[in-house]
Enzyme design. Structure first.
Site, PDB file in Angstrom:
ATOM      1  CG  ASN A  49      62.446  62.911  71.556  1.00 37.44           C
ATOM      2  OD1 ASN A  49      61.311  62.479  71.385  1.00 37.44           O
ATOM      3  ND2 ASN A  49      63.143  63.460  70.590  1.00 37.44           N
ATOM      4  N   PRO A 102      52.195  55.765  74.036  1.00 41.29           N
ATOM      5  CG  PRO A 102      52.000  56.370  76.287  1.00 41.29           C
ATOM      6  CD  PRO A 102      51.257  55.676  75.163  1.00 41.29           C
ATOM      7  CD  GLU A 139      57.317  64.074  61.150  1.00 41.52           C
ATOM      8  OE1 GLU A 139      58.532  64.273  60.914  1.00 41.52           O
ATOM      9  OE2 GLU A 139      56.414  64.608  60.491  1.00 41.52           O
ATOM     10  CG  LEU A 140      60.830  57.712  60.351  1.00 38.57           C
ATOM     11  CD1 LEU A 140      61.107  56.781  59.191  1.00 38.57           C
ATOM     12  CD2 LEU A 140      60.128  56.968  61.476  1.00 38.57           C
ATOM     13  CB  CYS A 190      64.476  63.768  65.463  1.00 42.22           C
ATOM     14  SG  CYS A 190      62.936  64.630  65.666  1.00 42.22           S
ATOM     15  CB  SER A 204      60.077  73.148  66.384  1.00 37.51           C
ATOM     16  OG  SER A 204      61.072  72.220  66.038  1.00 37.51           O
TER      17      SER A 204
HETATM   18  P1  ADP Z   1      63.374  56.149  70.328  1.00 34.30           P
HETATM   19  O1  ADP Z   1      64.771  55.883  69.858  1.00 34.30           O
HETATM   20  O2  ADP Z   1      62.924  57.556  70.208  1.00 34.30           O
HETATM   21  O3  ADP Z   1      63.033  55.498  71.630  1.00 34.30           O
HETATM   22  P2  ADP Z   1      61.874  54.030  69.096  1.00 34.30           P
HETATM   23  O4  ADP Z   1      61.633  53.905  67.642  1.00 34.30           O
HETATM   24  O5  ADP Z   1      62.654  52.969  69.778  1.00 34.30           O
HETATM   25  O6  ADP Z   1      62.506  55.478  69.243  1.00 34.30           O
HETATM   26  O7  ADP Z   1      60.515  54.190  69.877  1.00 34.30           O
HETATM   27  C1  ADP Z   1      59.498  55.061  69.445  1.00 34.30           C
HETATM   28  C2  ADP Z   1      58.166  54.479  69.810  1.00 34.30           C
HETATM   29  O8  ADP Z   1      57.985  53.247  69.102  1.00 34.30           O
HETATM   30  C3  ADP Z   1      58.001  54.133  71.277  1.00 34.30           C
HETATM   31  O9  ADP Z   1      56.657  54.391  71.654  1.00 34.30           O
HETATM   32  C4  ADP Z   1      58.306  52.643  71.308  1.00 34.30           C
HETATM   33  O10 ADP Z   1      57.710  51.997  72.403  1.00 34.30           O
HETATM   34  C5  ADP Z   1      57.685  52.195  70.009  1.00 34.30           C
HETATM   35  N1  ADP Z   1      58.237  50.939  69.499  1.00 34.30           N
HETATM   36  C6  ADP Z   1      59.480  50.457  69.685  1.00 34.30           C
HETATM   37  N2  ADP Z   1      59.635  49.284  69.072  1.00 34.30           N
HETATM   38  C7  ADP Z   1      58.468  48.983  68.472  1.00 34.30           C
HETATM   39  C8  ADP Z   1      57.984  47.896  67.672  1.00 34.30           C
HETATM   40  N3  ADP Z   1      58.740  46.864  67.333  1.00 34.30           N
HETATM   41  N4  ADP Z   1      56.716  47.961  67.237  1.00 34.30           N
HETATM   42  C9  ADP Z   1      55.947  49.010  67.547  1.00 34.30           C
HETATM   43  N5  ADP Z   1      56.317  50.056  68.273  1.00 34.30           N
HETATM   44  C10 ADP Z   1      57.567  50.058  68.750  1.00 34.30           C
END
Ligand code: ADP
Length: 473
Positions: free
Chosen positions: A148, A172, A247-248, A281, A437
């Site tokens: 995002n 990324p 950062e979730l 977020c 921010s």
């Molecule tokens: P968003 O909803 O913002 O896409 P995600 O949590 O799906 O959030 O993705 C955030 C980051 O985490 C991305 O770089 C994605 O590729 C990575 N990611 C997604 N799934 C996994 C996983 N199982 N293990 C490690 N990294 C992951």
């Protein structure tokens, strides 16, 4: 120029295959990036581990100057980078340009912080000992960023890592890797030594990330993304007790008290809801509006949302671009459909447009306080309004979520707003503002919105280990 190879040990390298990067506004392929296989993941780890031995030792002034140069290059080339962000992410140029300026500020802020990493020297309470506290770079860090804000989430992590003297592997999101690769090139030109910053794009992400988390040379994980993936990574990090910064997700309440200036509240709401197409977020997700002003607020917000020009990101005057992918757009559409089935009243939008692009229109819903959409992070241009009877009810509903990133409050009475702010279970509170921010402020959440803080004086500490040296003399 578009960089599409992996950046490892200061060089552009091909990977184990190619993967398309799409322009979500029309579904076309922008380019094909290299996929990092095990060999490239290991090469990135080897490079980061080797570079750490020397990078941690170089004067902090030099590290700060690298970041300063990177800031200057990013500002000079802001329009080019913004166009790239707009193409791979879908957001409009104005949002992308805003992101580049914000992202560059992390390099400037941490260039200034690099030389101010403090220590402490004290006499123990007993008087006969000395307490020396020093901060040392934690070591090789894995930085995982979402789609995002592909520039800002990268610089918010790379900046403090370099300031602290750490080396990094950046992963990324596969949807938006081009921006991070362009930032790697900027850092290269800014004189950041080989191996300090490495960018890998594995897909799927899971096995490569697991491989890195299992490597004893990895000391730190900084993740921005969903709470769901964050939890998986926290569990994996536990095996080696790796330091984590998380950062979730968020589910931000936007509270309008009965004394608020409604025009100001609506302009703030437009920013809090529509900046980045709502894919933030920090985006306002649930509008809790006092019974006294809810009709006026809803009417004015709906009128303002109706004026928004939706078009592909680089179209002149576009205010709302495409979502990052059709999959993400469909998630938003499904949430709205379910909400309507549960009784939501549609004031505006709510229908997926025909065509190839991943567009979703500005939408306003009024719902009852138990509508399921209030539990979800919408990540799109959908404002959901709930009527509240009192400040106390607004506070209770706002806090009734497992998330706790940011809350917005509008009131003409600062004292009253501060009282609500203190009651918010969130790491950040915006009073009479639609965006807060700031690289100089600590960004982070309570509850399941995360662990740790980025930016401000805290950000660099996510990349430092404190060492206490007890000395008697
Ligand atoms: P968003 O909803 O913002 O896409 P995600 O949590 O799906 O959030 O993705 C955030 C980051 O985490 C991305 O770089 C994605 O590729 C990575 N990611 C997604 N799934 C996994 C996983 N199982 N293990 C490690 N990294 C992951």
């Amino acid at each position: 120029m578009i960089f599409s190879d992996l950046y490892i040990n200061g060089k552009w390298v091909e990977g184990a295959g190619r993967h398309p990067v799409y322009d979500p506004s029309n579904g076309s392929v922008i380019t094909e990036i290299a996929i990092a296989g095990e060999k490239e993941v290991d090469a990135a780890m080897n490079a980061a581990a080797a570079a750490f031995l020397t990078f941690a030792q170089i004067p902090s002034r030099q590290r700060g100057e690298m970041l300063r140069r990177a800031f200057e290059i990013m500002i000079a080339e802001a329009d080019d980078l913004a166009r790239l962000i707009s193409r791979e992410n879908g957001k409009v140029f104005a949002d992308a340009k805003g992101e580049v300026l914000y992202a560059a500020e992390f390099f400037r802020w941490f260039s200034e912080e690099a030389v101010r990493i403090e220590g402490d020297f004290r006499t123990s309470p007993s008087g006969d000992k000395r307490i020396i506290v020093t901060n040392q770079p934690i070591g090789v860090s894995l930085l995982i960023t979402p789609w995002n804000f592909p520039a800002a989430m990268a610089t918010r992590k790379i900046g403090p890592a370099i300031a602290a003297g750490c080396t990094v592997i950046v992963k990324p999101a596969i949807e938006t890797p081009l921006t991070t690769l362009a930032i790697a090139d900027i850092l290269h030109r800014a004189g950041v030594p080989a191996g300090v910053v490495n960018v890998i794009t594995p897909t799927p992400a899971g096995p490569a990330v697991t491989r890195l988390l299992e490597d004893p040379r990895l000391k730190n994980l900084s993740f921005t993304g969903s709470t769901q993936v964050g939890k998986i990574l926290l569990k994996q990090a536990a095996d080696r007790v790796i330091r984590t910064s998380m950062e979730l997700g968020g589910n931000a309440p936007f509270i309008v008290l009965d004394d608020a200036d409604i025009d100001e509240a609506v302009s703030g709401a437009m920013i809090a809801k529509l900046r980045n197409g709502g894919a933030a977020c920090t985006a306002a997700n649930r509008f809790y509006v006092s019974k006294k002003v809810v009709a006026q607020f809803t009417e004015k917000l709906t009128a303002a949302m109706k004026e928004i020009k939706m078009a592909s990101g680089l179209t002149e005057g576009a205010q709302l671009g495409a979502c990052v992918s059709v999959k993400e757009r469909n998630k938003i559409a499904d949430l709205v459909t379910a909400s309507i089935a549960q009784g939501a009243d549609v004031k505006l939008g709510g229908k997926t447009p025909a065509g190839d692009g991943a567009f979703y229109p500005p939408t306003v819903l009024t719902v009852a306080a138990d509508n399921e959409i209030l539990k979800e992070e919408i990540f799109g241009p959908v404002a959901v309004i709930v009527t509240v009877e009192s400040d106390e009810q607004a506070i209770a509903l706002a806090n009734d979520t497992e998330y706790g990133l940011i809350s917005y409050i509008y009131s003409a009475d600062l004292g009253r707003a501060l009282k609500v702010a203190e009651a918010m279970e969130s790491g950040m509170v915006a009073i009479n503002r639609g965006v807060i921010s700031d690289p100089a402020a600590p960004f982070g959440g309570y509850k399941q919105s995360g662990l740790g803080r980025e930016g401000g004086f805290d950000g660099v500490h996510e990349f430092l280990e404190k060492k206490y040296i007890g000395a008697a003399f």
